[in-house]
Design a protein around this motif. Structure first.
Motif, PDB file in Angstrom:
ATOM      1  N   PRO A 102       0.801  -1.223   0.000  1.00 28.30           N
ATOM      2  CA  PRO A 102       0.000   0.000   0.000  1.00 28.30           C
ATOM      3  C   PRO A 102       0.841   1.285   0.000  1.00 28.30           C
ATOM      4  O   PRO A 102       0.296   2.378  -0.044  1.00 28.30           O
ATOM      5  CB  PRO A 102      -0.807  -0.113   1.290  1.00 28.30           C
ATOM      6  N   LYS A 103       2.173   1.129   0.055  1.00 23.52           N
ATOM      7  CA  LYS A 103       3.079   2.281   0.014  1.00 23.52           C
ATOM      8  C   LYS A 103       4.142   2.062  -1.063  1.00 23.52           C
ATOM      9  O   LYS A 103       5.338   2.026  -0.786  1.00 23.52           O
ATOM     10  CB  LYS A 103       3.759   2.490   1.363  1.00 23.52           C
ATOM     11  N   PRO A 104       3.733   1.937  -2.322  1.00 18.40           N
ATOM     12  CA  PRO A 104       4.721   1.684  -3.373  1.00 18.40           C
ATOM     13  C   PRO A 104       5.586   2.923  -3.625  1.00 18.40           C
ATOM     14  O   PRO A 104       5.108   4.052  -3.567  1.00 18.40           O
ATOM     15  CB  PRO A 104       3.865   1.366  -4.591  1.00 18.40           C
ATOM     16  N   VAL A 105       6.857   2.698  -3.891  1.00 11.60           N
ATOM     17  CA  VAL A 105       7.739   3.797  -4.264  1.00 11.60           C
ATOM     18  C   VAL A 105       7.361   4.246  -5.673  1.00 11.60           C
ATOM     19  O   VAL A 105       7.252   3.424  -6.583  1.00 11.60           O
ATOM     20  CB  VAL A 105       9.221   3.370  -4.217  1.00 11.60           C
ATOM     21  N   ILE A 106       7.137   5.542  -5.801  1.00  8.62           N
ATOM     22  CA  ILE A 106       6.858   6.136  -7.111  1.00  8.62           C
ATOM     23  C   ILE A 106       8.094   6.956  -7.443  1.00  8.62           C
ATOM     24  O   ILE A 106       8.505   7.822  -6.663  1.00  8.62           O
ATOM     25  CB  ILE A 106       5.602   7.022  -7.065  1.00  8.62           C
ATOM     26  N   SER A 107       8.712   6.666  -8.579  1.00  7.53           N
ATOM     27  CA  SER A 107       9.959   7.358  -8.910  1.00  7.53           C
ATOM     28  C   SER A 107      10.030   7.649 -10.402  1.00  7.53           C
ATOM     29  O   SER A 107       9.264   7.108 -11.198  1.00  7.53           O
ATOM     30  CB  SER A 107      11.166   6.531  -8.475  1.00  7.53           C
ATOM     31  N   GLY A 108      10.978   8.520 -10.737  1.00  6.94           N
ATOM     32  CA  GLY A 108      11.122   8.874 -12.138  1.00  6.94           C
ATOM     33  C   GLY A 108      12.324   9.761 -12.368  1.00  6.94           C
ATOM     34  O   GLY A 108      13.218   9.856 -11.529  1.00  6.94           O
ATOM     35  N   SER A 109      12.307  10.412 -13.518  1.00  7.84           N
ATOM     36  CA  SER A 109      13.423  11.286 -13.883  1.00  7.84           C
ATOM     37  C   SER A 109      12.899  12.655 -14.264  1.00  7.84           C
ATOM     38  O   SER A 109      11.730  12.822 -14.604  1.00  7.84           O
ATOM     39  CB  SER A 109      14.223  10.672 -15.030  1.00  7.84           C
ATOM     40  N   GLY A 110      13.811  13.632 -14.169  1.00  9.91           N
ATOM     41  CA  GLY A 110      13.478  15.008 -14.504  1.00  9.91           C
ATOM     42  C   GLY A 110      14.744  15.837 -14.487  1.00  9.91           C
ATOM     43  O   GLY A 110      15.855  15.292 -14.360  1.00  9.91           O
ATOM     44  N   ASP A 111      14.597  17.138 -14.586  1.00  8.70           N
ATOM     45  CA  ASP A 111      15.739  18.039 -14.562  1.00  8.70           C
ATOM     46  C   ASP A 111      16.141  18.338 -13.121  1.00  8.70           C
ATOM     47  O   ASP A 111      15.286  18.707 -12.297  1.00  8.70           O
ATOM     48  CB  ASP A 111      15.412  19.351 -15.274  1.00  8.70           C
ATOM     49  N   THR A 112      17.418  18.172 -12.826  1.00  8.78           N
ATOM     50  CA  THR A 112      17.924  18.440 -11.483  1.00  8.78           C
ATOM     51  C   THR A 112      17.486  19.828 -11.030  1.00  8.78           C
ATOM     52  O   THR A 112      17.585  20.794 -11.778  1.00  8.78           O
ATOM     53  CB  THR A 112      19.456  18.318 -11.459  1.00  8.78           C
ATOM     54  N   GLY A 113      16.979  19.898  -9.810  1.00 11.78           N
ATOM     55  CA  GLY A 113      16.511  21.150  -9.235  1.00 11.78           C
ATOM     56  C   GLY A 113      15.019  21.374  -9.383  1.00 11.78           C
ATOM     57  O   GLY A 113      14.446  22.207  -8.678  1.00 11.78           O
ATOM     58  N   ASP A 114      14.366  20.641 -10.285  1.00  9.55           N
ATOM     59  CA  ASP A 114      12.921  20.789 -10.447  1.00  9.55           C
ATOM     60  C   ASP A 114      12.190  20.185  -9.255  1.00  9.55           C
ATOM     61  O   ASP A 114      12.717  19.310  -8.558  1.00  9.55           O
ATOM     62  CB  ASP A 114      12.434  20.089 -11.721  1.00  9.55           C
ATOM     63  N   ILE A 115      10.972  20.646  -9.034  1.00  5.38           N
ATOM     64  CA  ILE A 115      10.081  20.055  -8.035  1.00  5.38           C
ATOM     65  C   ILE A 115       8.990  19.329  -8.802  1.00  5.38           C
ATOM     66  O   ILE A 115       8.350  19.906  -9.683  1.00  5.38           O
ATOM     67  CB  ILE A 115       9.490  21.124  -7.108  1.00  5.38           C
ATOM     68  N   ILE A 116       8.808  18.064  -8.460  1.00  8.85           N
ATOM     69  CA  ILE A 116       7.827  17.216  -9.133  1.00  8.85           C
ATOM     70  C   ILE A 116       6.561  17.134  -8.286  1.00  8.85           C
ATOM     71  O   ILE A 116       6.628  16.836  -7.093  1.00  8.85           O
ATOM     72  CB  ILE A 116       8.386  15.786  -9.344  1.00  8.85           C
ATOM     73  N   SER A 117       5.431  17.411  -8.899  1.00  8.22           N
ATOM     74  CA  SER A 117       4.133  17.205  -8.255  1.00  8.22           C
ATOM     75  C   SER A 117       3.591  15.882  -8.764  1.00  8.22           C
ATOM     76  O   SER A 117       3.496  15.671  -9.973  1.00  8.22           O
ATOM     77  CB  SER A 117       3.163  18.340  -8.602  1.00  8.22           C
ATOM     78  N   ILE A 118       3.260  14.996  -7.814  1.00 15.50           N
ATOM     79  CA  ILE A 118       2.777  13.653  -8.147  1.00 15.50           C
ATOM     80  C   ILE A 118       1.267  13.624  -7.929  1.00 15.50           C
ATOM     81  O   ILE A 118       0.781  13.970  -6.843  1.00 15.50           O
ATOM     82  CB  ILE A 118       3.465  12.593  -7.262  1.00 15.50           C
TER      83      ILE A 118
END
Length: 168
Positions: A84-100
């Motif tokens: 029920p607590k799966p790790v959600i991960s990915g890639s992006g530009d260093t310094g960006d803030i990701i909204s999931i």
């Protein structure tokens, strides 16, 4: 420059615009958007007699109007899990803030470090199906396009106990 001088403004080696000096100062606002990129900006003054100054020292100008679309690398699309607590991960530009997002609901944010981000839910996700997406915001406030969605199913329910209907 001196009042009356004409300033030629260069982006790299390309003449971008000219500006007139008034009261010892000049400025320029582009008539159209400059494409994203990094530019070396220089200026040259020409007085009313046609005398040309030396080229100014260069300044570096970075135009950044968009953030790169992030990707979700885990879990894989169409994953079903009992965690029920799966790790959600990915890639992006260093310094960006990701909204999931889980569906249209903002679930959490994560910071991109060395091109990667990850989030583990603080509390258990309810059983059900989720469409997980991510959006990046860079340090200048530019918002990316939404990532490709991944389908995630959480199922923590044990199967029903079997029923014996006849003796062996």
């Amino acid at each position: 420059g001196d009042t009356g001088d004409i300033i030629s403004i260069y982006l790299g080696s390309t003449l971008h615009a000219t500006a007139n000096v008034s009261s010892g100062a000049w400025s320029h606002t582009p008539a159209s958007n400059i494409a994203d990129g990094t530019y070396s900006v220089t200026a040259v003054a020409v007085d009313s007699l046609g005398n040309t100054s030396a080229t100014s020292d260069a300044i570096t100008l970075t135009i950044d109007t968009a953030s790169t679309k992030p990707s979700i690398t885990a879990p894989a699309n169409n994953t079903s899990t009992s965690n029920p607590k799966p790790v959600i991960s990915g890639s992006g530009d260093t310094g960006d803030i990701i909204s999931i997002y889980l569906g249209s609901t903002l679930h959490a944010t994560a910071n991109v470090s060395s091109g990667a981000w990850a989030h583990t839910p603080a509390s258990n996700l309810s059983d059900g199906s989720y469409s997980v997406t991510a959006v990046a915001v860079d340090s200048l406030g530019n918002t990316s396009a939404t990532s490709d969605a991944i389908a995630l199913t959480i199922d923590t329910s044990a199967p029903a106990a079997p029923i014996i209907t006849a003796p062996l």
